[in-house]
Design an enzyme around this catalytic site. Structure first.
Site, PDB file in Angstrom:
ATOM      1  N   SER A  27       3.027  -5.187   7.248  1.00 41.19           N
ATOM      2  CA  SER A  27       3.194  -4.105   8.227  1.00 41.19           C
ATOM      3  C   SER A  27       3.809  -4.658   9.506  1.00 41.19           C
ATOM      4  CB  SER A  27       1.846  -3.456   8.540  1.00 41.19           C
ATOM      5  OG  SER A  27       2.012  -2.603   9.650  1.00 41.19           O
ATOM      6  N   HIS A  36       6.492  -2.473   5.407  1.00 42.21           N
ATOM      7  CA  HIS A  36       5.728  -1.275   5.770  1.00 42.21           C
ATOM      8  C   HIS A  36       5.999  -0.935   7.232  1.00 42.21           C
ATOM      9  CE1 HIS A  36       2.291   1.481   5.223  1.00 42.21           C
ATOM     10  NE2 HIS A  36       1.922   1.129   6.452  1.00 42.21           N
ATOM     11  N   ASP A  50       5.235   1.635  10.265  1.00 40.62           N
ATOM     12  CA  ASP A  50       4.253   2.612  10.734  1.00 40.62           C
ATOM     13  C   ASP A  50       4.831   3.471  11.846  1.00 40.62           C
ATOM     14  OD1 ASP A  50       1.743   2.015   9.253  1.00 40.62           O
ATOM     15  OD2 ASP A  50       2.068   0.022  10.110  1.00 40.62           O
ATOM     16  N   MET A  73       4.240   6.529  14.347  1.00 39.38           N
ATOM     17  CA  MET A  73       3.112   7.277  14.943  1.00 39.38           C
ATOM     18  C   MET A  73       3.624   8.205  16.032  1.00 39.38           C
ATOM     19  SD  MET A  73       0.442   4.188  15.494  1.00 39.38           S
ATOM     20  CE  MET A  73       0.151   2.937  14.229  1.00 39.38           C
ATOM     21  N   HIS A  89       5.466   4.765   6.608  1.00 33.01           N
ATOM     22  CA  HIS A  89       4.171   5.446   6.682  1.00 33.01           C
ATOM     23  C   HIS A  89       4.209   6.388   7.886  1.00 33.01           C
ATOM     24  CE1 HIS A  89      -0.466   4.877   7.382  1.00 33.01           C
ATOM     25  NE2 HIS A  89      -0.147   6.112   7.048  1.00 33.01           N
ATOM     26  N   MET A 116       2.697   8.676  10.270  1.00 23.97           N
ATOM     27  CA  MET A 116       1.454   9.183  10.875  1.00 23.97           C
ATOM     28  C   MET A 116       1.871  10.214  11.925  1.00 23.97           C
ATOM     29  SD  MET A 116      -0.544   5.583  11.003  1.00 23.97           S
ATOM     30  CE  MET A 116       0.966   4.679  10.756  1.00 23.97           C
ATOM     31  N   MET A 169      -6.050   5.094   2.849  1.00 21.68           N
ATOM     32  CA  MET A 169      -6.266   4.401   4.124  1.00 21.68           C
ATOM     33  C   MET A 169      -7.646   3.740   4.098  1.00 21.68           C
ATOM     34  SD  MET A 169      -3.600   4.532   6.024  1.00 21.68           S
ATOM     35  CE  MET A 169      -4.362   3.670   7.400  1.00 21.68           C
ATOM     36  N   GLY A 220      -3.816   4.549  12.998  1.00 23.27           N
ATOM     37  CA  GLY A 220      -3.461   4.611  14.420  1.00 23.27           C
ATOM     38  C   GLY A 220      -3.289   3.265  15.083  1.00 23.27           C
ATOM     39  N   GLY A 229      -3.347  -1.268  14.418  1.00 24.18           N
ATOM     40  CA  GLY A 229      -3.512  -2.436  13.570  1.00 24.18           C
ATOM     41  C   GLY A 229      -4.768  -3.198  13.980  1.00 24.18           C
ATOM     42  N   ASP A 258      -4.186   0.309   2.932  1.00 26.82           N
ATOM     43  CA  ASP A 258      -3.629  -0.025   4.245  1.00 26.82           C
ATOM     44  C   ASP A 258      -4.728  -0.014   5.294  1.00 26.82           C
ATOM     45  OD1 ASP A 258      -2.086  -0.275   6.529  1.00 26.82           O
ATOM     46  OD2 ASP A 258      -1.185   1.721   6.386  1.00 26.82           O
TER      47      ASP A 258
HETATM   48  C1  DX5 Z   1      -2.740   1.543  10.831  1.00 27.98           C
HETATM   49  C2  DX5 Z   1      -1.447   1.264  10.131  1.00 27.98           C
HETATM   50  C3  DX5 Z   1      -1.439  -0.010   9.400  1.00 27.98           C
HETATM   51  C4  DX5 Z   1      -1.617  -1.229  10.252  1.00 27.98           C
HETATM   52  C5  DX5 Z   1      -2.341  -2.234   9.409  1.00 27.98           C
HETATM   53  O1  DX5 Z   1      -2.747   2.828  11.278  1.00 27.98           O
HETATM   54  O2  DX5 Z   1      -1.168   2.291   9.190  1.00 27.98           O
HETATM   55  O3  DX5 Z   1      -0.297  -0.139   8.569  1.00 27.98           O
HETATM   56  O4  DX5 Z   1      -0.429  -1.777  10.733  1.00 27.98           O
HETATM   57  O5  DX5 Z   1      -2.671  -3.318  10.183  1.00 27.98           O
HETATM   58  P1  DX5 Z   1      -3.789  -4.364   9.761  1.00 27.98           P
HETATM   59  O6  DX5 Z   1      -3.380  -4.969   8.456  1.00 27.98           O
HETATM   60  O7  DX5 Z   1      -3.761  -5.325  10.901  1.00 27.98           O
HETATM   61  O8  DX5 Z   1      -5.091  -3.623   9.661  1.00 27.98           O
HETATM   62 ZN    ZN Z   2       0.419   1.904   7.706  1.00 26.86          ZN
END
Ligand code: DX5
Ligand code: ZN
Length: 224
Positions: free
Chosen positions: A7, A32, A34, A36, A65, A67, A136, A141, A143, A174
């Site tokens: 990610s 990946h 993300d 948001m 992904h 969000m 999930m 939201g 990492g 994820d």
């Molecule tokens: C969280 C994201 C993830 C995030 C995962 O909302 O969808 O993809 O980047 O990060 P880690 O692996 O650090 O939990």
């Molecule tokens: Zn993600």
């Protein structure tokens, strides 16, 4: 097939190209991404312009992904920006069936994501329409969060339903995925593992390599 999807959210944003090349060289097949919107999830990350700029850095599969509320609004733009797989949240689509169809029309692969508290039954009827289900394993939201243990049973349940239907749908997990819980997730039936912090904190190439070694050694139902 088992796939590692680092990610980018956890990469060094001053050196995205360097970090992407490191994980690609190590053998990760998906990147990946993300996205948001500050509404579906509290935070805002990056969107089409950044993804478009990164497209020329790598041949990795762009696993986006979303969000985002009503993500199908952006399906065409996201596809044109370089997305190969577009994953939309069941909770963010008022009309999930037509949102899946909109994404499918773009020619991208389609994924549906489920928040931790959303039951697997939410995708029962659309399983034959999608290429991947994202379970999930943290609340989306941010990492760097801690894996929520009860989501493991959702992965097992989903793998059983997919097998019963004779489908080859991928199961992605994820959030909070590490070398310590990856084996358990693979054994439960997940076959696409997203890892942000666990890959990009430290030497990204080495960390990705460790995940891929584990993929070769763990026995399990998912994608073997
Ligand atoms: C969280 C994201 C993830 C995030 C995962 O909302 O969808 O993809 O980047 O990060 P880690 O692996 O650090 O939990
Ligand atoms: Zn993600």
């Amino acid at each position: 097939m088992r796939i590692l999807a680092p990610s980018l959210l956890a990469a060094d944003f001053k050196n995205l190209e360097r970090d992407i090349k490191a994980v690609e060289k190590a053998g990760a097949m998906y990147l990946h991404l993300d996205v948001m919107d500050g509404t579906f999830v509290p935070s805002i990350s990056f969107g089409m312009p950044v993804i478009r700029a990164l497209r020329s850095c790598t041949d990795m599969v762009f696993d986006v992904h979303m969000m985002v509320e009503e993500p199908a609004r952006y399906a065409d733009d996201m596809r044109e920006s370089g997305a190969d797989l577009i994953c939309i949240h069941a909770e963010a689509c008022r009309h999930l069936d037509s949102s899946i169809a909109r994404v499918r029309q773009t020619g991208a692969k389609v994924g549906v994501a489920l928040n931790p508290a959303t039951p697997v039954s939410a995708v029962d009827l659309v399983l034959p329409l999608v290429d991947m289900v994202l379970v999930m394993t943290v609340n989306p939201g941010f990492g760097g969060q801690k894996f929520i243990p009860y989501t493991l049973d959702k992965v097992k349940d989903l793998r059983r339903r997919i097998d019963e239907l004779g489908l080859d749908t991928d199961i992605q997990v994820d959030g909070g995925v590490t070398l310590n819980n990856a084996g358990e997730l693979l054994r439960a039936g997940a076959n696409v593992l997203v890892a942000g912090t666990a890959v990009f904190k430290g030497d990204a190439g080495e960390n990705a390599g460790r995940f891929l070694e584990l993929f070769d050694t763990v026995q399990g139902s998912g994608g073997l």
